[in-house]
Design a protein around this motif. Structure first.
Motif, PDB file in Angstrom:
ATOM      1  N   ILE A   1     -11.618 -16.758  -3.101  1.00  0.00           N
ATOM      2  CA  ILE A   1     -10.251 -16.242  -3.045  1.00  0.00           C
ATOM      3  C   ILE A   1      -9.334 -17.041  -3.973  1.00  0.00           C
ATOM      4  O   ILE A   1      -8.492 -16.473  -4.685  1.00  0.00           O
ATOM      5  CB  ILE A   1      -9.733 -16.276  -1.597  1.00  0.00           C
ATOM      6  CG1 ILE A   1     -10.538 -15.305  -0.722  1.00  0.00           C
ATOM      7  CG2 ILE A   1      -8.251 -15.926  -1.534  1.00  0.00           C
ATOM      8  CD1 ILE A   1     -10.197 -15.379   0.744  1.00  0.00           C
ATOM      9  N   GLY A   2      -9.509 -18.365  -3.979  1.00  0.00           N
ATOM     10  CA  GLY A   2      -8.666 -19.191  -4.832  1.00  0.00           C
ATOM     11  C   GLY A   2      -8.873 -18.916  -6.312  1.00  0.00           C
ATOM     12  O   GLY A   2      -7.897 -18.823  -7.081  1.00  0.00           O
TER      13      GLY A   2
ATOM     14  N   SER B   1      -6.516  -4.789  -6.769  1.00  0.00           N
ATOM     15  CA  SER B   1      -6.982  -6.167  -6.955  1.00  0.00           C
ATOM     16  C   SER B   1      -7.302  -6.857  -5.634  1.00  0.00           C
ATOM     17  O   SER B   1      -8.091  -7.806  -5.602  1.00  0.00           O
ATOM     18  CB  SER B   1      -5.925  -6.973  -7.716  1.00  0.00           C
ATOM     19  OG  SER B   1      -4.768  -7.163  -6.921  1.00  0.00           O
ATOM     20  N   VAL B   2      -6.677  -6.411  -4.543  1.00  0.00           N
ATOM     21  CA  VAL B   2      -6.899  -7.045  -3.243  1.00  0.00           C
ATOM     22  C   VAL B   2      -8.205  -6.569  -2.603  1.00  0.00           C
ATOM     23  O   VAL B   2      -8.779  -7.269  -1.760  1.00  0.00           O
ATOM     24  CB  VAL B   2      -5.699  -6.754  -2.309  1.00  0.00           C
ATOM     25  CG1 VAL B   2      -5.968  -7.202  -0.890  1.00  0.00           C
ATOM     26  CG2 VAL B   2      -4.452  -7.442  -2.844  1.00  0.00           C
ATOM     27  N   VAL B   3      -8.706  -5.419  -3.018  1.00  0.00           N
ATOM     28  CA  VAL B   3      -9.878  -4.824  -2.369  1.00  0.00           C
ATOM     29  C   VAL B   3     -11.084  -5.758  -2.356  1.00  0.00           C
ATOM     30  O   VAL B   3     -11.708  -5.945  -1.300  1.00  0.00           O
ATOM     31  CB  VAL B   3     -10.223  -3.473  -3.033  1.00  0.00           C
ATOM     32  CG1 VAL B   3     -11.563  -2.947  -2.520  1.00  0.00           C
ATOM     33  CG2 VAL B   3      -9.125  -2.455  -2.758  1.00  0.00           C
ATOM     34  N   PRO B   4     -11.487  -6.380  -3.482  1.00  0.00           N
ATOM     35  CA  PRO B   4     -12.672  -7.266  -3.425  1.00  0.00           C
ATOM     36  C   PRO B   4     -12.510  -8.417  -2.445  1.00  0.00           C
ATOM     37  O   PRO B   4     -13.460  -8.768  -1.734  1.00  0.00           O
ATOM     38  CB  PRO B   4     -12.793  -7.773  -4.869  1.00  0.00           C
ATOM     39  CG  PRO B   4     -12.111  -6.751  -5.697  1.00  0.00           C
ATOM     40  CD  PRO B   4     -10.981  -6.248  -4.862  1.00  0.00           C
TER      41      PRO B   4
ATOM     42  N   GLY C   1       0.805  -1.214   0.000  1.00  0.00           N
ATOM     43  CA  GLY C   1       0.000   0.000   0.000  1.00  0.00           C
ATOM     44  C   GLY C   1       0.837   1.263   0.000  1.00  0.00           C
ATOM     45  O   GLY C   1       0.531   2.226  -0.715  1.00  0.00           O
ATOM     46  N   LEU C   2       1.916   1.263   0.777  1.00  0.00           N
ATOM     47  CA  LEU C   2       2.794   2.435   0.804  1.00  0.00           C
ATOM     48  C   LEU C   2       3.545   2.606  -0.517  1.00  0.00           C
ATOM     49  O   LEU C   2       3.730   3.730  -1.007  1.00  0.00           O
ATOM     50  CB  LEU C   2       3.787   2.316   1.961  1.00  0.00           C
ATOM     51  CG  LEU C   2       3.196   2.373   3.378  1.00  0.00           C
ATOM     52  CD1 LEU C   2       4.267   2.101   4.418  1.00  0.00           C
ATOM     53  CD2 LEU C   2       2.537   3.714   3.637  1.00  0.00           C
TER      54      LEU C   2
END
Length: 295
Positions: A223-224, A269-272, A50-51
């Protein structure tokens, strides 16, 4: 009279017990410190990602390393979305994951019910064969699967990703079977005495009772499939069919990689997945906690 009543009331009331201080065991302190350290180790890559998504290209490789971005490059997210067709890739990943999860919930719950509650010849041997497939790496079956899909003319279509994953998931069958084994047989026997057939028992009794396990398995499956990379990489070649993980790989160039844009795309892409986990974490914990190791 008031004084006499007050004295009597004081005598009736029990004396106030002093607060007892609980002693904290050293093992409890050590356990909490270990859990905090472990959570920091797990969250560290996400925090760094994120940073890094807010840094410039120069800040990414500055020495000494820059932890807090200065200035904050919010434009990385806009540039990342504009550089690649992320909207299309998001839709592809979302609808593929949704179809696969719903299909796996149906097929795995039916197979789990058969293994847990229906007695038929060879059930134990077949269940062991199911579990044995979990030990076979995906890379081993990739070429035979490609040849089959090529004969069906499904290569470079989303069917090559949806159908193989939707039909079979050994982990889901195992998880749901173990959960069903904990359901008392008396419930089934009472339903049979009322004239219920196996299909009615599965739909009206088993499925409502295994909702926590279904929710947990659904999250793991989502998730997979969302993070699935090797199958889209092998079976898809058209950019408009790419999923999010495959599109992120395109940020890595032959000579130069735009790491800030890559980190911004990875963060998006990680948000959902984080949203799904945030709203369903209780079901995940409950489903895993209630799943026994019986049978």
């Amino acid at each position: 009279m008031k004084t006499t009543a007050d004295n009597a009331q004081r005598q009736i009331q029990p004396p106030v017990q002093p607060a007892v201080k609980r002693k904290v065991k050293p093992s409890t302190v050590f356990l909490h410190l270990a859990l905090i350290l472990g959570s920091l180790v797990m969250a560290g890559p996400f925090i760094w990602m994120g940073l890094s998504s807010l840094k410039s290209f120069e800040q990414m490789f500055s020495i000494p390393p820059t932890i807090i971005p200065d200035p904050i490059m919010w434009s990385n997210f806009v540039d990342s979305l504009n550089a690649m067709p992320f909207g299309r890739a998001y839709w592809n990943s979302f609808y593929i994951s949704t179809i696969v999860v719903l299909s796996q919930i149906i097929t795995c719950s039916m197979a789990a019910y058969a293994f847990a509650k229906l007695k038929f010849p060879g059930s134990k041997v077949l269940f062991i064969a199911f579990l044995a497939t979990m030990m076979v790496p995906m890379q081993v079956t990739l070429i035979p699967l490609y040849l089959i899909l090529d004969q069906l003319q499904w290569v470079n279509t989303h069917l090559s990703i949806i159908v193989p994953n939707a039909l079979f998931n050994a982990f889901g069958v195992f998880l749901l079977r173990q959960f069903m084994l904990g359901i008392p047989k008396e419930m089934e026997e009472a339903a049979v005495m009322d004239g219920a057939n196996p299909a009615f028992i599965y739909l009206r009794i088993m499925l409502p009772l295994i909702k926590p396990a279904l929710a947990a398995f659904g999250i793991f499956s989502f998730i997979g499939i969302w993070n699935n990379f090797i199958q889209p990489l092998t079976f898809l070649s058209s950019t408009e069919l790419f999923t999010v993980p495959l599109l992120l790989a395109m940020f890595k160039g032959l000579y130069v990689t735009q790491w800030p844009l890559l980190m911004a795309g990875a963060t998006i892409s990680v948000v959902p997945v984080l949203i799904v986990y945030f709203f369903a974490q209780r079901q995940i914990i409950e489903g895993i906690a209630l799943t026994g190791v019986k049978g």
